[in-house]
Design a protein around this motif. Structure first.
Motif, PDB file in Angstrom:
ATOM      1  N   THR A   6      42.113  57.295  19.244  1.00 29.75           N
ATOM      2  CA  THR A   6      41.331  58.149  20.136  1.00 29.75           C
ATOM      3  C   THR A   6      41.555  57.796  21.593  1.00 29.75           C
ATOM      4  OG1 THR A   6      39.457  56.642  20.115  1.00 29.75           O
ATOM      5  CG2 THR A   6      39.489  58.369  18.415  1.00 29.75           C
ATOM      6  N   GLY A   7      42.404  56.798  21.863  1.00 31.64           N
ATOM      7  CA  GLY A   7      42.594  56.354  23.238  1.00 31.64           C
ATOM      8  C   GLY A   7      41.665  55.207  23.585  1.00 31.64           C
ATOM      9  N   GLU A   8      40.615  55.028  22.787  1.00 27.19           N
ATOM     10  CA  GLU A   8      39.693  53.926  22.989  1.00 27.19           C
ATOM     11  C   GLU A   8      40.225  52.686  22.284  1.00 27.19           C
ATOM     12  OE1 GLU A   8      34.965  53.694  22.629  1.00 27.19           O
ATOM     13  OE2 GLU A   8      35.832  55.615  22.066  1.00 27.19           O
ATOM     14  N   LEU A   9      40.166  51.536  22.948  1.00 28.71           N
ATOM     15  CA  LEU A   9      40.665  50.305  22.343  1.00 28.71           C
ATOM     16  C   LEU A   9      39.544  49.573  21.611  1.00 28.71           C
ATOM     17  CD1 LEU A   9      42.927  48.948  25.214  1.00 28.71           C
ATOM     18  CD2 LEU A   9      43.628  50.159  23.139  1.00 28.71           C
ATOM     19  N   THR A  10      39.879  49.058  20.442  1.00 29.12           N
ATOM     20  CA  THR A  10      38.928  48.258  19.672  1.00 29.12           C
ATOM     21  C   THR A  10      39.109  46.790  20.048  1.00 29.12           C
ATOM     22  OG1 THR A  10      40.411  47.755  17.833  1.00 29.12           O
ATOM     23  CG2 THR A  10      39.227  49.885  17.746  1.00 29.12           C
ATOM     24  N   PRO A  11      38.176  45.918  19.642  1.00 31.62           N
ATOM     25  CA  PRO A  11      38.371  44.480  19.871  1.00 31.62           C
ATOM     26  C   PRO A  11      39.639  43.961  19.190  1.00 31.62           C
ATOM     27  CG  PRO A  11      36.087  44.913  19.304  1.00 31.62           C
ATOM     28  CD  PRO A  11      36.851  46.200  19.091  1.00 31.62           C
ATOM     29  N   TYR A  12      40.094  44.617  18.123  1.00 33.36           N
ATOM     30  CA  TYR A  12      41.345  44.236  17.469  1.00 33.36           C
ATOM     31  C   TYR A  12      42.535  44.571  18.369  1.00 33.36           C
ATOM     32  CZ  TYR A  12      38.330  44.366  13.308  1.00 33.36           C
ATOM     33  OH  TYR A  12      37.321  44.180  12.401  1.00 33.36           O
ATOM     34  N   ASP A  13      42.469  45.732  19.030  1.00 34.06           N
ATOM     35  CA  ASP A  13      43.552  46.171  19.909  1.00 34.06           C
ATOM     36  C   ASP A  13      43.692  45.269  21.142  1.00 34.06           C
ATOM     37  OD1 ASP A  13      44.023  48.454  18.281  1.00 34.06           O
ATOM     38  OD2 ASP A  13      42.480  49.570  19.364  1.00 34.06           O
ATOM     39  N   THR A  14      42.564  44.830  21.668  1.00 29.68           N
ATOM     40  CA  THR A  14      42.578  44.041  22.903  1.00 29.68           C
ATOM     41  C   THR A  14      42.837  42.561  22.652  1.00 29.68           C
ATOM     42  OG1 THR A  14      40.193  43.632  22.809  1.00 29.68           O
ATOM     43  CG2 THR A  14      40.946  45.610  24.025  1.00 29.68           C
ATOM     44  N   GLY A  15      42.738  42.131  21.403  1.00 31.24           N
ATOM     45  CA  GLY A  15      42.938  40.725  21.090  1.00 31.24           C
ATOM     46  C   GLY A  15      41.665  39.908  21.162  1.00 31.24           C
ATOM     47  N   ASP A  16      40.512  40.565  21.415  1.00 33.93           N
ATOM     48  CA  ASP A  16      39.241  39.850  21.461  1.00 33.93           C
ATOM     49  C   ASP A  16      38.809  39.365  20.079  1.00 33.93           C
ATOM     50  OD1 ASP A  16      39.017  40.181  24.187  1.00 33.93           O
ATOM     51  OD2 ASP A  16      37.814  41.995  24.036  1.00 33.93           O
ATOM     52  N   ARG A  17      39.232  40.074  19.037  1.00 40.23           N
ATOM     53  CA  ARG A  17      38.933  39.690  17.661  1.00 40.23           C
ATOM     54  C   ARG A  17      40.199  39.777  16.830  1.00 40.23           C
ATOM     55  NH1 ARG A  17      33.102  40.971  15.449  1.00 40.23           N
ATOM     56  NH2 ARG A  17      32.017  39.902  17.119  1.00 40.23           N
ATOM     57  N   CYS A  18      40.293  38.880  15.839  1.00 42.07           N
ATOM     58  CA  CYS A  18      41.398  38.978  14.879  1.00 42.07           C
ATOM     59  C   CYS A  18      41.024  40.008  13.821  1.00 42.07           C
ATOM     60  CB  CYS A  18      41.654  37.620  14.222  1.00 42.07           C
ATOM     61  SG  CYS A  18      42.377  36.424  15.344  1.00 42.07           S
ATOM     62  N   GLU A  19      42.003  40.772  13.380  1.00 41.53           N
ATOM     63  CA  GLU A  19      41.754  41.842  12.409  1.00 41.53           C
ATOM     64  C   GLU A  19      41.890  41.309  10.989  1.00 41.53           C
ATOM     65  OE1 GLU A  19      43.041  46.454  11.541  1.00 41.53           O
ATOM     66  OE2 GLU A  19      44.012  45.348  13.147  1.00 41.53           O
ATOM     67  N   PRO A  20      40.860  41.570  10.140  1.00 38.65           N
ATOM     68  CA  PRO A  20      40.941  41.096   8.761  1.00 38.65           C
ATOM     69  C   PRO A  20      41.911  41.946   7.932  1.00 38.65           C
ATOM     70  CG  PRO A  20      38.916  42.338   9.091  1.00 38.65           C
ATOM     71  CD  PRO A  20      39.607  42.249  10.433  1.00 38.65           C
ATOM     72  N   LYS A  21      42.697  41.269   7.108  1.00 34.91           N
ATOM     73  CA  LYS A  21      43.634  41.934   6.200  1.00 34.91           C
ATOM     74  C   LYS A  21      43.428  41.344   4.807  1.00 34.91           C
ATOM     75  CE  LYS A  21      45.902  44.171   9.440  1.00 34.91           C
ATOM     76  NZ  LYS A  21      46.066  45.593   9.531  1.00 34.91           N
ATOM     77  N   LEU A  22      42.797  42.109   3.928  1.00 33.14           N
ATOM     78  CA  LEU A  22      42.538  41.638   2.565  1.00 33.14           C
ATOM     79  C   LEU A  22      43.833  41.481   1.785  1.00 33.14           C
ATOM     80  CD1 LEU A  22      39.543  43.956   1.619  1.00 33.14           C
ATOM     81  CD2 LEU A  22      39.437  41.507   2.076  1.00 33.14           C
ATOM     82  N   TRP A  23      43.946  40.405   1.024  1.00 31.41           N
ATOM     83  CA  TRP A  23      45.124  40.217   0.179  1.00 31.41           C
ATOM     84  C   TRP A  23      45.154  41.265  -0.921  1.00 31.41           C
ATOM     85  CZ3 TRP A  23      47.207  34.694  -0.903  1.00 31.41           C
ATOM     86  CH2 TRP A  23      47.407  34.025   0.301  1.00 31.41           C
ATOM     87  N   GLN A  24      44.000  41.584  -1.480  1.00 37.01           N
ATOM     88  CA  GLN A  24      43.884  42.668  -2.458  1.00 37.01           C
ATOM     89  C   GLN A  24      42.849  43.641  -1.900  1.00 37.01           C
ATOM     90  OE1 GLN A  24      43.112  39.421  -3.638  1.00 37.01           O
ATOM     91  NE2 GLN A  24      45.172  39.011  -4.298  1.00 37.01           N
ATOM     92  N   PRO A  25      43.273  44.827  -1.517  1.00 36.17           N
ATOM     93  CA  PRO A  25      42.373  45.741  -0.833  1.00 36.17           C
ATOM     94  C   PRO A  25      41.351  46.454  -1.718  1.00 36.17           C
ATOM     95  CG  PRO A  25      44.533  46.709  -1.046  1.00 36.17           C
ATOM     96  CD  PRO A  25      44.635  45.313  -1.567  1.00 36.17           C
TER      97      PRO A  25
END
Length: 91
Positions: A6-25
């Motif tokens: 949407t053009g808006e940056l999330t904390p994941y985009d800015t590097g303020d937070r690490c993005e969780p990635k589940l091993w099994q989704p």
């Protein structure tokens, strides 16, 4: 809700937070891992920085006495990952 940008940056985009990635989704992926004797992989979550590099892998399990243990595997220098415990109840 859509995952379209949407053009808006999330904390994941800015590097303020690490993005969780589940091993099994999902449940089917968990069952598949169990069928292939990969139980030790179930419930693990990678946290990635804004460049897609894994900072750490985390999982929580119970020990024989029923106590929960959090396991953190770091992939950054020891001085670059601080673990802070919050004991206040979540409201």
């Amino acid at each position: 809700m859509s995952d379209q940008p949407t053009g808006e940056l999330t904390p994941y985009d800015t590097g303020d937070r690490c993005e969780p990635k589940l091993w099994q989704p999902g449940r089917l992926a968990v069952l598949d891992a169990m069928r292939h004797s990969e139980d030790e992989h179930v419930g693990k979550v990678d946290f990635e920085d804004d460049s897609g590099e894994t900072v750490c892998t985390v999982h929580v399990e119970r020990d024989e006495s029923g106590v929960f243990r959090m396991h953190v595997t770091s992939f950054v220098d020891v001085d670059d990952l601080e673990i802070i415990r919050h004991d206040d109840p979540v409201v």
